[in-house]
Structures are given as C-alpha cells and as structure tokens.
Design an enzyme around this catalytic site. Sequence first.
Site, PDB file in Angstrom:
ATOM      1  N   CYS A  84       0.844  -1.196   0.000  1.00  0.00           N
ATOM      2  CA  CYS A  84       0.000   0.000   0.000  1.00  0.00           C
ATOM      3  C   CYS A  84       0.885   1.254   0.000  1.00  0.00           C
ATOM      4  CB  CYS A  84      -0.995  -0.041   1.158  1.00  0.00           C
ATOM      5  SG  CYS A  84      -2.346   1.139   0.990  1.00  0.00           S
ATOM      6  N   HIS A 178      -2.942  -5.228   1.299  1.00  0.00           N
ATOM      7  CA  HIS A 178      -2.341  -5.528   2.608  1.00  0.00           C
ATOM      8  C   HIS A 178      -2.355  -7.029   2.877  1.00  0.00           C
ATOM      9  CE1 HIS A 178      -2.265  -1.379   4.337  1.00  0.00           C
ATOM     10  NE2 HIS A 178      -3.208  -1.187   3.434  1.00  0.00           N
ATOM     11  N   GLU A 180      -0.731  -8.574   5.111  1.00  0.00           N
ATOM     12  CA  GLU A 180      -0.573  -8.791   6.552  1.00  0.00           C
ATOM     13  C   GLU A 180      -1.897  -8.760   7.309  1.00  0.00           C
ATOM     14  OE1 GLU A 180      -0.787  -4.400   6.119  1.00  0.00           O
ATOM     15  OE2 GLU A 180       0.006  -6.044   4.923  1.00  0.00           O
TER      16      GLU A 180
END
Length: 196
Positions: A84, A178, A180
């Site tokens: 991002c 993202h 994660e």
Amino acid sequence: MKVGVVGLQGDVSEHIEATKMAIEKLELPGEVIWLKRPEQLKGVDAVIIPGGESTTISRLMQRTGLFEPIKKMVEDGLPVMGTCAGLIMLAKEVLGATPEQKFLEVLDVKVNRNAYGRQVDSFEAPVKLAFDDEPFIGVFIRAPRIVELLSEKVKPLAWLEDRVVGVEQENIIGLEFHPELTNDTRIHEYFLRKVI
C-alpha cells in the site's frame, strides 16, 4: 535471517506477526525487528515498508535517517517489500504527489495515490498470484493503483481480475493491498525466499 519492518507509522505489528508466522512455516531460524533507527539496519537481510500514510512515512524516514541507507541497501540488492503506502514509497513515479514528497524511486512503476478513493471505499477481493493457483484475499484500504510498468524488469506478481495489483522487480516486491491483514502468509513466505 533478520527482517526489519519500518516501524514509523502504519500497520507495523501486523507485518511483524505475519513475518514471524512465515518464518515458522518455512522452518527457518530468524527474527523480526521493529526498525526505527538507521543503526538497526546492521545485519538486516530484508526490509518491509508497511501501509499507512505515504507522506508521513516519507517524512519520518527522512527525519530518523532511515531513508538514504534503505535506498542504498535496496539499490545494492537488499530484498524489500512495500505494501500500500510502502508501494508508493518504492515507486519510480507517483501521480498525485506534492513536490516536497520524497520517494525511494527503486521500483520501475508509476502509481496513483489513493486511486480507490476514501477509507469507506475500501474492499476485499480475491487476487490471483503468479506463484500459486489458490486465490489470495487482497485487502485494499485507500490503496494506490499501479498504472504503468516502466521497464521490462518489472514482472506482474498479482492480479485483481485482469489488472496488475502486485509486482516484482529482482529484489523488490510492491503490492497495492495488505497481505498482513489476513491469516494467509503465502506472500510473506514468497518474499522470505528471496533471502534464503
């Protein structure tokens, strides 16, 4: 293996946890550190630049003295992954940037900041990966958009339908989304394989 997550702003702890899980899944010895100062770069084998706000991350990387050493290390082959806002930090060209904004300019892509709109326009969608047949759930939060690949060195790594949303250029990975923020560590594992 020692992985540093630039810990100045953004979703740092999520990247640290995802990287730790990926290290365990790959059965590698390793540690993940929260990078805040340039002296912590000693012995680091890979760096992750997390999402957040690219203007703030850029300013803080310069203020803390991390900007120039990371740029040099990446240019010298250090594996780096930007997600991002981290993708924006890596990009060669950034549409919608102000003149005072400074980027690492190590990844040959042109990106458009906040191309998907405000936070309320955030979404999740299945993303196709170049290295795995199983779709990956991409979490897009005020995401930038890769609008152009600027050299032959850049290879598509992930697609949302027919549009490239993740790229790889030698030691560099840049993602609009993202990874994660899911329990799926495949992208972190793929990144760590650049180190071993």
